[in-house]
Design an enzyme around this catalytic site. Structure first.
Site, PDB file in Angstrom:
ATOM      1  N   LYS A 198       2.369  -3.321   7.257  1.00  0.00           N
ATOM      2  CA  LYS A 198       2.578  -3.438   5.807  1.00  0.00           C
ATOM      3  C   LYS A 198       4.005  -2.986   5.460  1.00  0.00           C
ATOM      4  CE  LYS A 198       0.136  -4.597   3.022  1.00  0.00           C
ATOM      5  NZ  LYS A 198      -0.218  -5.936   2.494  1.00  0.00           N
ATOM      6  N   ASP A 249     -13.204  11.743  14.432  1.00  0.00           N
ATOM      7  CA  ASP A 249     -12.106  11.522  13.492  1.00  0.00           C
ATOM      8  C   ASP A 249     -11.347  10.240  13.880  1.00  0.00           C
ATOM      9  OD1 ASP A 249     -10.521  11.990  11.325  1.00  0.00           O
ATOM     10  OD2 ASP A 249      -9.744  13.919  12.022  1.00  0.00           O
ATOM     11  N   THR A 299       0.828  -1.203   0.000  1.00  0.00           N
ATOM     12  CA  THR A 299       0.000   0.000   0.000  1.00  0.00           C
ATOM     13  C   THR A 299       0.864   1.256   0.000  1.00  0.00           C
ATOM     14  OG1 THR A 299      -1.501   1.265   1.410  1.00  0.00           O
ATOM     15  CG2 THR A 299      -0.095  -0.280   2.536  1.00  0.00           C
ATOM     16  N   ASP A 300       0.279   2.362  -0.470  1.00  0.00           N
ATOM     17  CA  ASP A 300       0.985   3.653  -0.408  1.00  0.00           C
ATOM     18  C   ASP A 300       1.079   4.172   1.022  1.00  0.00           C
ATOM     19  OD1 ASP A 300      -1.698   4.311  -0.060  1.00  0.00           O
ATOM     20  OD2 ASP A 300      -1.756   5.836  -1.638  1.00  0.00           O
ATOM     21  N   GLU A 301       0.316   3.574   1.947  1.00  0.00           N
ATOM     22  CA  GLU A 301       0.324   4.077   3.324  1.00  0.00           C
ATOM     23  C   GLU A 301       1.662   3.860   4.025  1.00  0.00           C
ATOM     24  OE1 GLU A 301      -3.001   3.131   5.748  1.00  0.00           O
ATOM     25  OE2 GLU A 301      -4.398   3.232   4.074  1.00  0.00           O
ATOM     26  N   LEU A 322     -18.835  11.091   7.788  1.00  0.00           N
ATOM     27  CA  LEU A 322     -17.553  11.668   7.391  1.00  0.00           C
ATOM     28  C   LEU A 322     -16.691  11.868   8.631  1.00  0.00           C
ATOM     29  CD1 LEU A 322     -16.065  12.918   4.920  1.00  0.00           C
ATOM     30  CD2 LEU A 322     -17.082  15.107   5.562  1.00  0.00           C
ATOM     31  N   TYR A 333      -1.743  -0.754  11.183  1.00  0.00           N
ATOM     32  CA  TYR A 333      -1.901  -1.410   9.872  1.00  0.00           C
ATOM     33  C   TYR A 333      -0.736  -1.052   8.951  1.00  0.00           C
ATOM     34  CZ  TYR A 333      -3.254  -1.761   4.971  1.00  0.00           C
ATOM     35  OH  TYR A 333      -3.235  -2.005   3.619  1.00  0.00           O
ATOM     36  N   SER A 334      -0.504   0.244   8.753  1.00  0.00           N
ATOM     37  CA  SER A 334       0.513   0.618   7.765  1.00  0.00           C
ATOM     38  C   SER A 334       1.924   0.259   8.237  1.00  0.00           C
ATOM     39  CB  SER A 334       0.396   2.096   7.373  1.00  0.00           C
ATOM     40  OG  SER A 334       0.331   2.930   8.487  1.00  0.00           O
TER      41      SER A 334
HETATM   42  P1  NAD Z   1      -9.576  -7.446   2.364  1.00  0.00           P
HETATM   43  O1  NAD Z   1      -9.592  -7.211   3.831  1.00  0.00           O
HETATM   44  O2  NAD Z   1     -10.826  -7.217   1.574  1.00  0.00           O
HETATM   45  O3  NAD Z   1      -9.116  -8.953   2.064  1.00  0.00           O
HETATM   46  C1  NAD Z   1      -8.109  -9.597   2.778  1.00  0.00           C
HETATM   47  C2  NAD Z   1      -8.267 -11.096   2.591  1.00  0.00           C
HETATM   48  O4  NAD Z   1      -7.193 -11.746   3.290  1.00  0.00           O
HETATM   49  C3  NAD Z   1      -9.577 -11.656   3.168  1.00  0.00           C
HETATM   50  O5  NAD Z   1     -10.180 -12.548   2.253  1.00  0.00           O
HETATM   51  C4  NAD Z   1      -9.131 -12.402   4.428  1.00  0.00           C
HETATM   52  O6  NAD Z   1      -9.960 -13.501   4.751  1.00  0.00           O
HETATM   53  C5  NAD Z   1      -7.739 -12.829   4.031  1.00  0.00           C
HETATM   54  N1  NAD Z   1      -6.869 -13.105   5.187  1.00  0.00           N
HETATM   55  C6  NAD Z   1      -6.727 -12.352   6.307  1.00  0.00           C
HETATM   56  N2  NAD Z   1      -5.839 -12.948   7.144  1.00  0.00           N
HETATM   57  C7  NAD Z   1      -5.414 -14.071   6.520  1.00  0.00           C
HETATM   58  C8  NAD Z   1      -4.492 -15.092   6.866  1.00  0.00           C
HETATM   59  N3  NAD Z   1      -3.830 -15.076   8.031  1.00  0.00           N
HETATM   60  N4  NAD Z   1      -4.279 -16.084   5.979  1.00  0.00           N
HETATM   61  C9  NAD Z   1      -4.945 -16.143   4.806  1.00  0.00           C
HETATM   62  N5  NAD Z   1      -5.843 -15.201   4.433  1.00  0.00           N
HETATM   63  C10 NAD Z   1      -6.065 -14.186   5.278  1.00  0.00           C
HETATM   64  O7  NAD Z   1      -8.371  -6.577   1.815  1.00  0.00           O
HETATM   65  P2  NAD Z   1      -8.141  -5.892   0.395  1.00  0.00           P
HETATM   66  O8  NAD Z   1      -8.649  -4.512   0.446  1.00  0.00           O
HETATM   67  O9  NAD Z   1      -8.584  -6.800  -0.674  1.00  0.00           O
HETATM   68  O10 NAD Z   1      -6.548  -5.809   0.391  1.00  0.00           O
HETATM   69  C11 NAD Z   1      -5.764  -6.839  -0.201  1.00  0.00           C
HETATM   70  C12 NAD Z   1      -4.300  -6.442  -0.151  1.00  0.00           C
HETATM   71  O11 NAD Z   1      -4.117  -5.213  -0.863  1.00  0.00           O
HETATM   72  C13 NAD Z   1      -3.767  -6.193   1.244  1.00  0.00           C
HETATM   73  O12 NAD Z   1      -2.449  -6.688   1.305  1.00  0.00           O
HETATM   74  C14 NAD Z   1      -3.785  -4.674   1.389  1.00  0.00           C
HETATM   75  O13 NAD Z   1      -2.786  -4.237   2.280  1.00  0.00           O
HETATM   76  C15 NAD Z   1      -3.467  -4.263  -0.029  1.00  0.00           C
HETATM   77  N6  NAD Z   1      -3.937  -2.942  -0.461  1.00  0.00           N
HETATM   78  C16 NAD Z   1      -5.254  -2.607  -0.319  1.00  0.00           C
HETATM   79  C17 NAD Z   1      -5.710  -1.376  -0.794  1.00  0.00           C
HETATM   80  C18 NAD Z   1      -7.156  -0.979  -0.710  1.00  0.00           C
HETATM   81  O14 NAD Z   1      -7.504   0.130  -1.067  1.00  0.00           O
HETATM   82  N7  NAD Z   1      -8.062  -1.842  -0.269  1.00  0.00           N
HETATM   83  C19 NAD Z   1      -4.805  -0.491  -1.382  1.00  0.00           C
HETATM   84  C20 NAD Z   1      -3.449  -0.869  -1.499  1.00  0.00           C
HETATM   85  C21 NAD Z   1      -3.045  -2.102  -1.041  1.00  0.00           C
HETATM   86  O1  TDX Z   2     -16.983   5.964   7.500  1.00  0.00           O
HETATM   87  C1  TDX Z   2     -15.903   6.443   7.133  1.00  0.00           C
HETATM   88  N1  TDX Z   2     -15.780   7.797   7.014  1.00  0.00           N
HETATM   89  C2  TDX Z   2     -14.639   8.406   6.610  1.00  0.00           C
HETATM   90  O2  TDX Z   2     -14.578   9.639   6.517  1.00  0.00           O
HETATM   91  C3  TDX Z   2     -14.761   5.609   6.795  1.00  0.00           C
HETATM   92  C4  TDX Z   2     -14.848   4.118   6.916  1.00  0.00           C
HETATM   93  C5  TDX Z   2     -13.616   6.233   6.371  1.00  0.00           C
HETATM   94  N2  TDX Z   2     -13.542   7.589   6.281  1.00  0.00           N
HETATM   95  C6  TDX Z   2     -12.308   8.207   5.756  1.00  0.00           C
HETATM   96  C7  TDX Z   2     -11.005   7.709   6.317  1.00  0.00           C
HETATM   97  C8  TDX Z   2     -10.050   7.870   5.146  1.00  0.00           C
HETATM   98  O3  TDX Z   2      -9.587   9.208   5.071  1.00  0.00           O
HETATM   99  O4  TDX Z   2     -12.269   7.848   4.366  1.00  0.00           O
HETATM  100  C9  TDX Z   2     -10.929   7.616   3.929  1.00  0.00           C
HETATM  101  C10 TDX Z   2     -10.814   6.194   3.389  1.00  0.00           C
HETATM  102  O5  TDX Z   2     -10.967   5.316   4.475  1.00  0.00           O
HETATM  103  P1  TDX Z   2     -10.778   3.717   4.342  1.00  0.00           P
HETATM  104  O6  TDX Z   2     -11.738   3.183   3.328  1.00  0.00           O
HETATM  105  O7  TDX Z   2     -10.793   3.151   5.696  1.00  0.00           O
HETATM  106  O8  TDX Z   2      -9.340   3.627   3.642  1.00  0.00           O
HETATM  107  P2  TDX Z   2      -7.858   4.063   4.108  1.00  0.00           P
HETATM  108  O9  TDX Z   2      -7.743   4.173   5.579  1.00  0.00           O
HETATM  109  O10 TDX Z   2      -7.469   5.237   3.273  1.00  0.00           O
HETATM  110  O11 TDX Z   2      -7.037   2.755   3.651  1.00  0.00           O
HETATM  111  C11 TDX Z   2      -7.348   2.096   2.402  1.00  0.00           C
HETATM  112  O12 TDX Z   2      -6.411   2.412   1.408  1.00  0.00           O
HETATM  113  C12 TDX Z   2      -5.102   1.913   1.585  1.00  0.00           C
HETATM  114  C13 TDX Z   2      -7.411   0.578   2.591  1.00  0.00           C
HETATM  115  O13 TDX Z   2      -8.358   0.267   3.603  1.00  0.00           O
HETATM  116  C14 TDX Z   2      -6.058   0.022   2.933  1.00  0.00           C
HETATM  117  O14 TDX Z   2      -6.110  -1.395   2.998  1.00  0.00           O
HETATM  118  C15 TDX Z   2      -5.080   0.428   1.868  1.00  0.00           C
HETATM  119  O15 TDX Z   2      -3.795   0.048   2.235  1.00  0.00           O
END
Ligand code: NAD
Ligand code: TDX
Length: 332
Positions: A152, A270, A121-123, A204, A148-149
């Site tokens: 990662k 927040d 992730t970019d985080e 929000l 989390y970050s």
């Molecule tokens: P998600 O939470 O939707 O999915 C995660 C999956 O991993 C789930 O199916 C869960 O059951 C599985 N999992 C969790 N723990 C496990 C374990 N110990 N063994 C096997 N499986 C396990 O997440 P996502 O949003 O699909 O993210 C996927 C990947 O992409 C992550 O590595 C996340 O850091 C990265 N990522 C996500 C975003 C985003 O915006 N969602 C952005 C950049 C990177």
């Molecule tokens: O109800 C909400 N209201 C709100 O204002 C929620 C759930 C979030 N937010 C804000 C928090 C963040 O600024 O919205 C933005 C996005 O929130 P999330 O969907 O929780 O994403 P973020 O924390 O940015 O992280 C996501 O992008 C990077 C993914 O969850 C990560 O897995 C990924 O690494």
């Protein structure tokens, strides 16, 4: 290539990746997923059973990962605990899955000499000021904010060390915020869409000035496929589609696209340590690997995502109530 092991393939991005791989290639696909609260076997329905199978188990299980990696040509590692808010409530599963799980997989690919791609992730880079002209690049120093970050970031550094010390054949990608179908309703965009469907006002965090750099999940996954085809071993590629938008504007757009007044939302507590802004410079991916995003219009991608949640209530309904109860307990 040929036999893919996709960890976390029952999650949001992983299930979209499996679908793309099944539709666009002849590879066989084994999904390894622990089916945590975030994993859903229903996200994999309809895939050809002759080429796709789901193994339920943890990436932190050394015997299982050794066994599955031994039978694979490529490992794509999506599995993670992925939600910042959850990591603030209880970091322990983040340590186990994101750090110990990645370590466990790295040991397996090291032993078997298997090609490995690490999804990150970019985080890991921390955040930017709103008016900073700079964006994250592959050489931005790591500076993660949340549990989390931080996990990662730690997992990325493990991959780099296993490449350098043990010659593991790995690449890493760091992507910005994804949106699209099959995203858990705890995340920002699906939470607000399903709230509006349920007659609940969107929520929000704080003043909502935070900026995220949105990319459609398919564009992320097409970039991963391109890195697997042409990426250089040991290298990192940033994935982003120039999709910067403030959270307040995203909520207004969702409300407008769903036929509601643009100001019909609530400000709630927040997030602790809330990152202000993410922005990706994906020049390297574009110039060296020739990737370009397909979904360039966020508003139409968002409209299609809203339609998906309207048409697939049976997929998200079982998770909605418990998710909102967790948020309510935190005043969010
Ligand atoms: P998600 O939470 O939707 O999915 C995660 C999956 O991993 C789930 O199916 C869960 O059951 C599985 N999992 C969790 N723990 C496990 C374990 N110990 N063994 C096997 N499986 C396990 O997440 P996502 O949003 O699909 O993210 C996927 C990947 O992409 C992550 O590595 C996340 O850091 C990265 N990522 C996500 C975003 C985003 O915006 N969602 C952005 C950049 C990177
Ligand atoms: O109800 C909400 N209201 C709100 O204002 C929620 C759930 C979030 N937010 C804000 C928090 C963040 O600024 O919205 C933005 C996005 O929130 P999330 O969907 O929780 O994403 P973020 O924390 O940015 O992280 C996501 O992008 C990077 C993914 O969850 C990560 O897995 C990924 O690494």
């Amino acid at each position: 290539m040929g036999r893919f092991l996709v960890t976390g393939g029952a999650g949001f991005i992983g299930s979209n990746f499996v679908r793309l791989l099944a539709e666009s290639t002849d590879h066989t696909i084994t999904v390894l997923d622990a089916l945590t609260y975030a994993g859903n076997a229903a996200s994999l329905e309809g895939l050809p059973p002759s080429r796709c199978r789901l193994v339920t188990g943890s990436v932190a299980d050394p015997e299982l990962t050794q066994e599955l990696v031994a039978d694979s040509d490529v490992v794509v590692h999506f599995a993670a605990e992925s939600h910042n808010d959850n990591s603030l409530r209880d970091p322990s599963p983040f340590i186990r899955t994101n750090l110990v799980g990645t370590y466990t997989l790295l040991e397996a690919v090291r032993r078997h000499g298997t090609r490995y791609h690490h999804i990150s992730t970019d985080e890991v880079y921390g955040d930017l000021e709103l008016d900073d002209p700079a964006k994250f690049t592959e050489s931005t120093p790591y500076n993660p904010s949340s549990p989390y970050s931080a996990t990662k970031a730690g997992s990325d550094l493990l991959v780099r060390a296993w490449v350098r010390s043990f010659g593991v054949q790995a690449t890493i990608s760091n992507c910005s915020n994804n949106y699209g179908p099959y995203q858990h309703v705890e995340k920002f965009i699906p939470r607000q869409i399903t709230n509006v469907i349920d007659g609940i006002r969107p929520k929000l965090y704080g003043a909502g000035l935070n900026v995220r750099d949105w990319i459609h999940v398919t564009d992320h996954n097409l970039a991963v496929l391109r890195i697997l085809e042409a990426g250089q071993i040991g290298e990192t590629y940033l994935i982003g589609a120039d999709g910067e938008l403030g959270n307040k504007r995203v909520i207004e757009l969702i409300l407008e696209l769903m036929g509601q007044p643009g100001d019909a939302y609530d400000h709630v507590n927040d997030r602790a340590g809330h990152d202000l802004r993410y922005a990706i410079d994906s020049t390297r991916l574009r110039t060296e690997l020739g990737w370009e995003p397909v979904y360039r219009d966020f508003e139409s991608g968002l409209a299609a995502t809203i339609e998906w949640y309207r048409a697939n209530e049976g997929w998200w309904r079982p998770m909605k109530q418990a998710t909102e109860a967790r948020y309510a307990a935190a005043g969010q």
